[in-house]
Motif scaffolding. Structure first.
Motif, PDB file in Angstrom:
ATOM      1  N   LEU A 185       1.995   7.389   7.591  1.00 20.03           N
ATOM      2  CA  LEU A 185       3.024   6.430   7.966  1.00 20.03           C
ATOM      3  C   LEU A 185       2.621   5.027   7.522  1.00 20.03           C
ATOM      4  N   GLY A 186       3.567   4.304   6.928  1.00 21.37           N
ATOM      5  CA  GLY A 186       3.320   2.916   6.594  1.00 21.37           C
ATOM      6  C   GLY A 186       3.475   2.032   7.814  1.00 21.37           C
ATOM      7  N   ARG A 187       2.617   0.990   7.889  1.00 19.41           N
ATOM      8  CA  ARG A 187       2.696   0.069   9.020  1.00 19.41           C
ATOM      9  C   ARG A 187       2.464  -1.354   8.520  1.00 19.41           C
ATOM     10  N   ALA A 188       3.371  -2.256   8.889  1.00 24.13           N
ATOM     11  CA  ALA A 188       3.211  -3.673   8.569  1.00 24.13           C
ATOM     12  C   ALA A 188       2.410  -4.305   9.704  1.00 24.13           C
ATOM     13  N   ILE A 245       0.851  -1.178   0.000  1.00 28.35           N
ATOM     14  CA  ILE A 245       0.000   0.000   0.000  1.00 28.35           C
ATOM     15  C   ILE A 245       0.891   1.234   0.000  1.00 28.35           C
ATOM     16  N   LEU A 246       0.524   2.213  -0.813  1.00 25.16           N
ATOM     17  CA  LEU A 246       1.306   3.441  -0.959  1.00 25.16           C
ATOM     18  C   LEU A 246       0.415   4.649  -0.735  1.00 25.16           C
ATOM     19  N   ASP A 247       1.014   5.715  -0.204  1.00 25.38           N
ATOM     20  CA  ASP A 247       0.342   7.001  -0.111  1.00 25.38           C
ATOM     21  C   ASP A 247       0.844   7.877  -1.255  1.00 25.38           C
ATOM     22  N   LEU A 248      -0.064   8.273  -2.129  1.00 27.59           N
ATOM     23  CA  LEU A 248       0.292   9.111  -3.277  1.00 27.59           C
ATOM     24  C   LEU A 248      -0.130  10.560  -3.082  1.00 27.59           C
ATOM     25  N   ALA A 277      -2.741   3.872  -3.223  1.00 27.33           N
ATOM     26  CA  ALA A 277      -2.599   2.812  -4.218  1.00 27.33           C
ATOM     27  C   ALA A 277      -2.318   1.512  -3.478  1.00 27.33           C
ATOM     28  N   ALA A 278      -2.920   0.413  -3.941  1.00 26.23           N
ATOM     29  CA  ALA A 278      -2.722  -0.882  -3.277  1.00 26.23           C
ATOM     30  C   ALA A 278      -2.763  -1.994  -4.313  1.00 26.23           C
ATOM     31  N   PHE A 279      -2.037  -3.062  -4.013  1.00 22.52           N
ATOM     32  CA  PHE A 279      -2.136  -4.289  -4.806  1.00 22.52           C
ATOM     33  C   PHE A 279      -1.706  -5.447  -3.936  1.00 22.52           C
ATOM     34  N   ALA A 280      -2.064  -6.662  -4.355  1.00 25.21           N
ATOM     35  CA  ALA A 280      -1.493  -7.903  -3.836  1.00 25.21           C
ATOM     36  C   ALA A 280      -1.388  -8.866  -5.003  1.00 25.21           C
ATOM     37  N   LEU A 281      -0.297  -9.603  -5.046  1.00 31.82           N
ATOM     38  CA  LEU A 281      -0.028 -10.541  -6.130  1.00 31.82           C
ATOM     39  C   LEU A 281       0.751 -11.735  -5.587  1.00 31.82           C
TER      40      LEU A 281
END
Length: 614
Positions: free
Chosen positions: A535-538, A526-529, A571-575
């Motif tokens: 803040l990113g968090r896992a 996941i990204l902040d555009l 923006a988000a993705f999973a693959l």
């Protein structure tokens, strides 16, 4: 030792041929035998309860397997337990017997389950009706006639009276046909075009459209011999619907986890079986067979049963958190609707066709009526959604109002609405004004679709307005949120939840504006555009909150927004892990032009039909 791979009667079945599917039906039924009552009418599988009484739940356990047994027998299969079912039917409808199912009432669960008995009488009266004594027939007929006089819920339930009537008609019991016609007319009024229905006067369309509205409708179209014009309309809707609903199925056969009643599992394959039953080649037979058998094979690989082989309440594993108040221990056996195709002989083109892989769709596919946009990605179908809502059950926000759903990754149900920091918010934006409680998209003020993009306006509080735009950028998708608030709000937004390995073997990255989880088989980012970076968090969600796997990892963005107007761009993705995921990470999308988006929706935005309840 418990072996999750074997906690499934379908385990090891190749599910390639008609005989494989016949074996699957018998293997699923066999574990139920020890739980039939002495009188044969009640099947109680556990101590869990539902919103209805235990007698109705026991009837559910008795009746729902018939959805598979009946077509199996109609297609020539040998079912050895018809004496047990005849005894149960006679005793369950006998008020003087201890196994009596109880009196029917308006909008009562018994009305649901009697549909399977009506179906059985219509299809195989030689097994369930003809061997009964005259007195037993009188008791069964009286019970069914009393049921059809009751009021049914104003949704797919109306088909239950229709199915009872088909059974009564087949065995020569007279009834007032006008009530049947009235319900059929009301069911057709739920049509919203292009093969889509609503499931009643509600702002939602879900799996009840394929596995209920179309499923029962196609049964009626086959069995009703004196209603040709209506049957033609039903068939035409199903034929139009098939090219759309295939986008709710992943390349591995998984159906899109979306909406309520997920515990019915492979009932979602019942639509493909119903097309075959109705001899309706809405897609090439090889494609229909492919969707059907891949779906069964998908479920054969998951631990969906308890240790004794009884299907559990849950989805990918036993899980009461995701269930509804109307789910008893017998509820999962609606999954046996998938076996309707067994009524067809081996010589039918459906069974003779060479199974085909699912077609590929490189471009996003708008599904205008339900307010969705499907993106086919490696190993997955991702569906953006705006226009669905349901606020009358636990987890309804997660089941209907997330921004995005996935055949591969499912979705999470929040386990504690008073623990903002621990919430998942996969595919959602969570908001809190106290750091403890939280709100998310629930009901909508507006839902629009323009080309392959979606818009919604929603109010998490009376004085807070959020506008959300959803854009496909395969394999990414973009979310733009414009938020007007009179006070500071804390925000958490989540990507996709992917399986978590034991012993900390997964790897994560988190920094300003970005979070990524690298799992054993999947990558989720996941990204902040936006102009300022959250803040990113896992994040590590609470166990047993995801529908498909018990433990997940989830990337999130977190930050506070001030009073006034703020715009968040995500923006988000999973693959699956590999080159496609590496390329996606190396090539993030650019932020969209919000003013251009607004102009587009002003000029071409159409109200989502599922939402536009008038």
């Amino acid at each position: 030792m418990y072996d999750p791979a074997r906690a499934n009667p379908l385990h090891g079945n190749p599910l390639l041929t008609r005989s494989d599917v016949q074996k699957a039906l018998l293997d699923l039924f066999q574990p139920l035998l020890p739980y039939f009552s002495e009188g044969g009418a009640r099947v109680r599988l556990s101590a869990t309860g539902a919103i209805f009484d235990h007698a109705a739940a026991d009837l559910e356990g008795f009746a729902r397997p018939l959805w598979g047994i009946v077509p199996f027998a109609a297609g020539g299969g040998t079912f050895p337990h018809w004496p047990l079912y005849r005894k149960g039917l006679a005793n369950g409808t006998n008020p003087a017997h201890p196994d009596y199912w109880g009196d029917v009432a308006d909008r009562n669960q018994r009305l649901v389950e009697l549909a399977a008995i009506g179906f059985a009488l219509a299809m195989v009266p030689q097994h369930l009706w003809e061997p009964l004594t005259a007195e037993e027939k009188q008791g069964v007929a009286a019970y069914l006639l009393a049921a059809r006089e009751r009021d049914y819920v104003d949704n797919n339930w109306k088909f239950f009276r229709v199915l009872v009537d088909l059974g009564l008609q087949r065995v020569g019991i007279a009834f007032d046909r006008k009530k049947t016609v009235a319900y059929l007319d009301e069911l057709e009024a739920f049509d919203i075009g292009e093969g889509w229905y609503r499931d009643g006067p509600v702002k939602r369309v879900d799996h009840y459209i394929p596995f209920a509205m179309h499923f029962y409708g196609l049964i009626y179209a086959v069995l009703a011999k004196d209603d040709a014009e209506r049957c033609a309309r039903i068939r035409a809707r199903a034929e139009r619907f098939a090219p759309d609903i295939r986008h709710w199925y992943g390349p591995d056969g998984a159906a899109l986890p979306f909406g309520r009643s997920q515990t019915y599992r492979f009932a979602a394959g019942g639509f493909w079986a119903a097309l075959a039953f109705a001899d309706l080649e809405a897609l090439p037979w090889g494609e229909i067979k492919g969707y059907y058998l891949r779906h069964l094979r998908y479920w054969s690989r998951l631990p969906i049963a308890d240790r004794d082989g009884v299907l559990s309440i849950g989805y990918g594993y036993p899980n009461l958190l995701m269930s509804e108040s109307y789910n008893s221990a017998g509820s999962p056996y609606w999954a046996l609707k998938v076996f309707l195709a067994l009524a067809l002989p081996e010589e039918h083109p459906f069974w003779q066709a060479q199974e085909r892989a699912a077609p590929t769709f490189p471009e996003p596919v708008p599904l205008a009526k339900p307010g969705m946009v499907a993106m086919h990605t490696p190993g997955n179908v991702v569906v953006l959604s705006s226009g669905q809502e349901h606020d009358k059950m636990r987890g309804s926000n997660e089941k209907y109002a997330k921004f995005v759903y996935s055949t591969r990754y499912g979705f999470n149900i929040e386990a504690n609405d008073r623990h903002f920091d621990a919430a998942s918010f996969d595919g959602m934006l969570g908001l809190s004004d106290d750091g403890v409680h939280f709100r998310m998209r629930e009901t909508l003020d507006e839902a629009l679709i323009a080309d392959d993009m979606l818009y919604s306006r929603w109010k998490p509080w009376r004085d807070v307005v959020v506008e959300t735009w959803l854009l496909p950028q395969n394999p990414w998708h973009l979310r733009i949120h414009r938020i007007d608030t009179p006070r500071e709000l804390l925000t958490i937004e989540g990507g996709f939840a992917i399986p978590r390995a034991d012993f900390g073997r997964d790897r994560s990255e988190e920094e300003s504006g970005r979070a990524v989880w690298f799992g054993q088989e999947d990558v989720s980012a996941i990204l902040d555009l936006g102009e300022w970076q959250r803040l990113g968090r896992a994040h590590v969600p609470i166990a047993n909150t995801n529908l498909i796997v018990a433990k997940t990892n989830l990337p999130q963005l977190r930050g506070a927004i001030p009073p006034g107007r703020s715009v968040l761009v995500t923006a988000a993705f999973a693959l699956p892990s590999g080159d496609a995921a590496d390329r996606a990470l190396a090539n993030p999308p650019s932020p969209p032009d919000l003013s251009a988006l607004e102009r587009l929706f002003d000029e071409r935005g159409e109200r989502v039909a599922a939402f536009d309840l008038t």
